[in-house]
Design a protein around this motif. Structure first.
Motif, PDB file in Angstrom:
ATOM      1  N   ARG A 186       0.812  -1.216   0.000  1.00 56.24           N
ATOM      2  CA  ARG A 186       0.000   0.000   0.000  1.00 56.24           C
ATOM      3  C   ARG A 186       0.847   1.270   0.000  1.00 56.24           C
ATOM      4  O   ARG A 186       0.529   2.239  -0.680  1.00 56.24           O
ATOM      5  N   GLU A 187       1.934   1.254   0.746  1.00 51.71           N
ATOM      6  CA  GLU A 187       2.759   2.454   0.837  1.00 51.71           C
ATOM      7  C   GLU A 187       3.450   2.792  -0.483  1.00 51.71           C
ATOM      8  O   GLU A 187       3.890   3.929  -0.696  1.00 51.71           O
ATOM      9  N   GLN A 188       3.517   1.807  -1.391  1.00 53.02           N
ATOM     10  CA  GLN A 188       4.120   2.063  -2.696  1.00 53.02           C
ATOM     11  C   GLN A 188       3.248   2.948  -3.590  1.00 53.02           C
ATOM     12  O   GLN A 188       3.705   3.403  -4.646  1.00 53.02           O
ATOM     13  N   LEU A 189       2.030   3.200  -3.185  1.00 53.52           N
ATOM     14  CA  LEU A 189       1.153   4.077  -3.956  1.00 53.52           C
ATOM     15  C   LEU A 189       1.490   5.550  -3.727  1.00 53.52           C
ATOM     16  O   LEU A 189       0.962   6.418  -4.433  1.00 53.52           O
ATOM     17  N   ALA A 190       2.352   5.841  -2.762  1.00 52.62           N
ATOM     18  CA  ALA A 190       2.767   7.220  -2.519  1.00 52.62           C
ATOM     19  C   ALA A 190       3.378   7.817  -3.782  1.00 52.62           C
ATOM     20  O   ALA A 190       4.174   7.176  -4.475  1.00 52.62           O
ATOM     21  N   TYR A 206     -11.025   2.807   1.055  1.00 53.67           N
ATOM     22  CA  TYR A 206      -9.658   2.262   1.066  1.00 53.67           C
ATOM     23  C   TYR A 206      -8.646   3.370   0.775  1.00 53.67           C
ATOM     24  O   TYR A 206      -7.648   3.526   1.488  1.00 53.67           O
ATOM     25  N   VAL A 207      -8.892   4.156  -0.267  1.00 59.05           N
ATOM     26  CA  VAL A 207      -7.968   5.227  -0.647  1.00 59.05           C
ATOM     27  C   VAL A 207      -7.938   6.320   0.418  1.00 59.05           C
ATOM     28  O   VAL A 207      -6.863   6.822   0.785  1.00 59.05           O
ATOM     29  N   ASP A 208      -9.098   6.695   0.941  1.00 58.47           N
ATOM     30  CA  ASP A 208      -9.140   7.731   1.978  1.00 58.47           C
ATOM     31  C   ASP A 208      -8.386   7.286   3.229  1.00 58.47           C
ATOM     32  O   ASP A 208      -7.746   8.109   3.898  1.00 58.47           O
ATOM     33  N   THR A 209      -8.462   5.997   3.550  1.00 57.86           N
ATOM     34  CA  THR A 209      -7.725   5.477   4.698  1.00 57.86           C
ATOM     35  C   THR A 209      -6.218   5.589   4.477  1.00 57.86           C
ATOM     36  O   THR A 209      -5.471   5.968   5.387  1.00 57.86           O
ATOM     37  N   LEU A 210      -5.767   5.287   3.275  1.00 51.99           N
ATOM     38  CA  LEU A 210      -4.338   5.428   2.958  1.00 51.99           C
ATOM     39  C   LEU A 210      -3.879   6.873   3.141  1.00 51.99           C
ATOM     40  O   LEU A 210      -2.820   7.135   3.724  1.00 51.99           O
ATOM     41  N   ARG A 211      -4.654   7.787   2.664  1.00 52.38           N
ATOM     42  CA  ARG A 211      -4.290   9.208   2.779  1.00 52.38           C
ATOM     43  C   ARG A 211      -4.267   9.628   4.243  1.00 52.38           C
ATOM     44  O   ARG A 211      -3.380  10.393   4.666  1.00 52.38           O
ATOM     45  N   ALA A 212      -5.228   9.130   5.027  1.00 51.22           N
ATOM     46  CA  ALA A 212      -5.261   9.459   6.451  1.00 51.22           C
ATOM     47  C   ALA A 212      -4.055   8.886   7.182  1.00 51.22           C
ATOM     48  O   ALA A 212      -3.606   9.443   8.202  1.00 51.22           O
ATOM     49  N   GLU A 213      -3.512   7.777   6.662  1.00 49.86           N
ATOM     50  CA  GLU A 213      -2.337   7.157   7.274  1.00 49.86           C
ATOM     51  C   GLU A 213      -1.035   7.793   6.803  1.00 49.86           C
ATOM     52  O   GLU A 213       0.052   7.364   7.192  1.00 49.86           O
ATOM     53  N   GLY A 214      -1.142   8.806   5.932  1.00 50.41           N
ATOM     54  CA  GLY A 214       0.041   9.527   5.503  1.00 50.41           C
ATOM     55  C   GLY A 214       0.646   9.100   4.187  1.00 50.41           C
ATOM     56  O   GLY A 214       1.728   9.567   3.815  1.00 50.41           O
ATOM     57  N   VAL A 215      -0.038   8.209   3.454  1.00 44.73           N
ATOM     58  CA  VAL A 215       0.463   7.816   2.139  1.00 44.73           C
ATOM     59  C   VAL A 215       0.162   8.963   1.169  1.00 44.73           C
ATOM     60  O   VAL A 215      -0.999   9.287   0.920  1.00 44.73           O
TER      61      VAL A 215
END
Length: 296
Positions: A186-190, A206-215
């Motif tokens: 997931r972090e590779q989407l940064a 799913y995408v909003d969660t990644l952004r909230a986690e700092g990706v």
């Protein structure tokens, strides 16, 4: 007041006006208006504000929708139950479904059902979020609903029939930034641009969660039109996180489909009202194969 008048009232509600409802009912617009006026006199209240060619529900009209659907469904149930005494030789089942799940598992479920009951027609109605699906089933727009959500599906007013979950995958163009056959963390989407669906959907969460986690990814396009996602990805606009229901279709179109790690599932279920179902709807639920249920 009779059921036909309620059917006409619901047609105006569902089609957004008298002209379109009259066309759908194969009635003249004056005949439909006269029937609605008669219903309003019986009820002692206006059901619509007539604003030019628009018909806007009054508070009384809004209050009538759910009981009207219940009355119409009850008549359909009675008629279908009598007709089914000699076998399921006709009828219709209406299903509210979210776009991704209308690819799979719905295609497989409908294929199995229509093979067993070729005389029964299936009507699919679009719903874009889990809340849309449950509302359409709860209010009687459809007897069944197919939805997917980030958490296990539950609803205090509906029966839930869990199906096998779907994992999230990544769509990229054939010359995308990640090698074929290698899972993407997931972090590779940064740093990448993504095409996303509307808020309230599982893949958007799913995408909003990644952004909230700092990706640090970028939303290139937000679309309510799920059919636009694959062409946008193939056109190089951005990558997309979707469910594995898209895998076969996307690969046939030339996209690269990669697993995402860690594995994250979207929970899928059919929902129905606790009240009696028409024989066609019951038969659809009965036709769901055992291997479509979640793995224990």
């Amino acid at each position: 007041m009779d059921v036909r008048q309620l059917e006409y009232f619901l047609a105006v509600v569902d089609h957004g006006g008298f002209n379109r409802a009259a066309s759908a009912l194969y009635l003249s617009q004056p005949s439909l208006s006269q029937s609605i006026r008669s219903l309003e006199r019986d009820l002692g209240s206006d059901l619509f504000h007539r604003i030019g060619r628009r018909a806007v529900l009054t508070d009384a009209g809004t209050a009538l929708i759910e009981p009207a659907r219940a009355a119409v469904r009850s008549l359909e149930l009675a008629r279908a139950s009598v007709e089914s005494v000699h076998g399921l030789r006709g009828g219709r089942v209406e299903i509210a479904t979210m776009p991704s799940q209308s690819i799979e598992p719905l295609t497989g479920l409908v294929r199995r059902f229509t093979a067993a009951h070729p005389a029964v027609s299936v009507t699919l109605r679009a719903a874009f979020t889990p809340e849309d699906v449950t509302r359409m089933v709860r209010t009687g727009v459809c007897e069944l609903g197919l939805l997917a959500a980030p958490a296990p599906v539950s609803h205090h007013l509906l029966r839930v029939h869990p199906l096998r979950g779907q994992r999230f995958v990544l769509l990229t163009p054939p010359d995308g930034p990640f090698p074929a056959g290698v899972p993407v963390r997931r972090e590779q989407l940064a740093g990448h641009r993504l095409v996303v669906g509307q808020r309230g959907t599982g893949m958007r969460t799913y995408v909003d969660t990644l952004r909230a986690e700092g990706v640090g990814l970028t939303v290139a396009v937000e679309t309510e039109h799920r059919t636009a996602i694959l062409p946008l990805v193939l056109g190089g606009v951005g990558l997309a996180v979707v469910t594995e229901a898209w895998r076969d279709l996307a690969e046939r179109a030339g996209a690269r489909v990669l697993d995402l790690e860690p594995r994250t599932l979207l929970h899928v279920a059919l929902v129905s009202r606790p009240a009696a179902l028409t024989p066609a709807a019951r038969a659809f639920l009965d036709a769901v194969p055992e291997d479509a249920a979640p793995h224990s």
